[in-house]
Scaffold this motif. Structure first.
Motif, PDB file in Angstrom:
ATOM      1  N   ARG A 175      -7.299   2.985  -6.993  1.00  0.00           N
ATOM      2  CA  ARG A 175      -6.357   2.835  -8.104  1.00  0.00           C
ATOM      3  C   ARG A 175      -5.024   3.512  -7.789  1.00  0.00           C
ATOM      4  NH1 ARG A 175      -9.672   4.231 -11.573  1.00  0.00           N
ATOM      5  NH2 ARG A 175      -9.122   6.437 -11.793  1.00  0.00           N
ATOM      6  N   LEU A 176      -5.083   4.715  -7.226  1.00  0.00           N
ATOM      7  CA  LEU A 176      -3.856   5.420  -6.856  1.00  0.00           C
ATOM      8  C   LEU A 176      -3.140   4.704  -5.719  1.00  0.00           C
ATOM      9  CD1 LEU A 176      -4.922   9.185  -7.032  1.00  0.00           C
ATOM     10  CD2 LEU A 176      -3.337   7.991  -8.542  1.00  0.00           C
ATOM     11  N   ALA A 177      -3.910   4.147  -4.764  1.00  0.00           N
ATOM     12  CA  ALA A 177      -3.311   3.396  -3.658  1.00  0.00           C
ATOM     13  C   ALA A 177      -2.561   2.176  -4.196  1.00  0.00           C
ATOM     14  CB  ALA A 177      -4.381   2.970  -2.663  1.00  0.00           C
ATOM     15  N   ALA A 178      -3.128   1.526  -5.191  1.00  0.00           N
ATOM     16  CA  ALA A 178      -2.472   0.358  -5.794  1.00  0.00           C
ATOM     17  C   ALA A 178      -1.165   0.766  -6.466  1.00  0.00           C
ATOM     18  CB  ALA A 178      -3.413  -0.303  -6.802  1.00  0.00           C
ATOM     19  N   ARG A 179      -1.175   1.890  -7.170  1.00  0.00           N
ATOM     20  CA  ARG A 179       0.048   2.366  -7.825  1.00  0.00           C
ATOM     21  C   ARG A 179       1.087   2.802  -6.796  1.00  0.00           C
ATOM     22  NH1 ARG A 179      -2.077   6.952 -11.565  1.00  0.00           N
ATOM     23  NH2 ARG A 179       0.165   7.400 -11.661  1.00  0.00           N
ATOM     24  N   LEU A 180       0.633   3.391  -5.701  1.00  0.00           N
ATOM     25  CA  LEU A 180       1.556   3.865  -4.666  1.00  0.00           C
ATOM     26  C   LEU A 180       2.264   2.700  -3.987  1.00  0.00           C
ATOM     27  CD1 LEU A 180       2.383   6.605  -3.241  1.00  0.00           C
ATOM     28  CD2 LEU A 180       0.817   5.903  -1.420  1.00  0.00           C
TER      29      LEU A 180
END
Length: 387
Positions: free
Chosen positions: A326-331
């Motif tokens: 999820r954080l990778a997608a936001r990044l």
């Protein structure tokens, strides 16, 4: 009459608070005009002047001479004006000084209200002006009280609050504590300055890095993006145009000293420092750190990415409750679907078979159409052909 001490008090306020005396006088004259009209029900426009030299209030009622009256409060017809003085002409002002015996008491009450109101306005504006310098910075604040899950703090003599969403999960705060906060925004409303604080914003971590990484402050290295799940994990995409500098190394520091200092400040929150690059395939692969990615496929039409990892890397890539992915997608700004390499290969095989079936069907349909066979009734799946 106005007590001369009133004007002396305005002089003192100007010296102590830096508020010009004229500011109070102008506001007071407008307020007194409204107060006089309410008190007397006069049907004319009114001007009030505070005369410092004579310590008096002068109230003037006036109307403008016009040919056709549209507003009886501010206008008088030429005919009516000439009943008072035959010399009046269109455009002249017909005025007279008016007074009320008990207007002095109303004036005193109004003056007190206006002075207090202006003081509040000016002090509020000054407080905001002083606070603006703290916007987008880290500051230490003192905890004054705690009500339920909301923490009230003092910053530059202004009360602000930290909601549960602005506090880290591992925060244990007591009244009297001095805590570090990120000042997100300074706003103004009818209650005065509003200070938006947070300990969970990505900006909090960014400012910590600015304190630890001098290369960041002088612009040698950059933070391209930073995303955070406060208390658990932060991902920072870093970059530099300097060929002789490792941006990740600048953020990590010698033997990890820089990043470890920040992790300590965050109470053990994990921090992934990721080298940013223009190649989106490579950047997506790096964003899923600490997992090692085998394959990345992207679809530019809807910004989606399919990622394959070996079986032993799947839990790392997805993270607890999907947090890492999820954080990778936001990044990266891309939707990321993570699968095992075996599942990815199977998906590719199925897709290839489906594509082959579609191609074969298109070929058969093309032959049928060319030879006019599409209308023949099949027998056991085989067209009944006549020779």
């Amino acid at each position: 009459m106005i007590n001369k001490d009133f004007f002396l008090a305005l002089d003192e306020l100007e010296n102590i608070k830096g508020i010009k005396k004229e500011t109070f006088i102008e506001a007071l004259e407008v307020a007194l005009e409204n107060a006089y009209k309410r008190h007397t029900n006069i049907q004319k426009a009114v001007k009030v002047r505070l005369l410092e030299k004579s310590h008096t209030i002068k109230v003037i009622a006036y109307q403008t001479v016009v040919e056709y009256v549209e507003d009886r409060e501010t206008q008088i017809s030429l005919e009516d004006a000439r009943l008072e003085n035959k010399k009046y002409k269109v455009g002249d002002i017909v005025s007279e000084e008016v007074a009320s015996r008990d207007f002095g008491r109303i004036a005193a009450q109004t003056a007190k209200q206006i002075v207090l109101q202006k003081l509040r306005e000016v002090e509020s504006a000054k407080a905001i002006e002083d606070l603006v310098q703290y916007e987008d910075s880290l500051q230490f604040v003192t905890v004054r009280r705690i009500e339920g899950s909301v923490v009230y703090v003092e910053i530059n003599k202004i009360e602000a609050q930290l909601s549960p969403n602005d506090l880290m999960p591992n925060d244990k705060i007591k009244v009297g504590d001095r805590i570090k906060v990120y000042v997100k925004k300074i706003k103004s409303n009818n209650k005065g300055p509003q200070v938006l604080l947070s300990r969970t914003a990505a900006g909090y971590v960014k400012k910590l890095f600015e304190q630890e990484v001098p290369e960041l402050l002088n612009g040698v290295v950059q933070i391209k993006n930073i995303v955070r799940d406060a208390g658990y994990r932060t991902k920072v995409a870093v970059f530099t145009e300097a060929k002789d500098i490792d941006p990740v190394g600048a953020f990590v520091g010698n033997r990890g000293m820089r990043v470890n200092s920040i992790v300590s400040d965050l109470g053990g929150e994990k921090v992934d420092i990721i080298p940013w690059c223009e190649d989106i395939l490579e950047f997506i692969a790096r964003s899923l750190s600490p997992a090692k990615v085998a394959v990345v496929q992207v679809d530019d039409s809807d910004n989606t990415a399919k990622v394959a990892v070996q079986d032993d890397q799947l839990s790392l890539a997805i993270g607890k409750n999907g947090q890492n992915a999820r954080l990778a997608a936001r990044l990266t700004g891309w939707k990321i679907d993570v699968k095992t390499y075996a599942a990815f290969q199977n998906m590719q095989t199925v897709a290839a078979e489906r594509e082959s079936e579609l191609a074969n069907q298109e070929l058969i349909d093309g032959i049928d159409e060319e030879f006019g066979l599409e209308d023949l009734e099949p027998i056991n799946g085989i067209p009944d052909l006549e020779y």
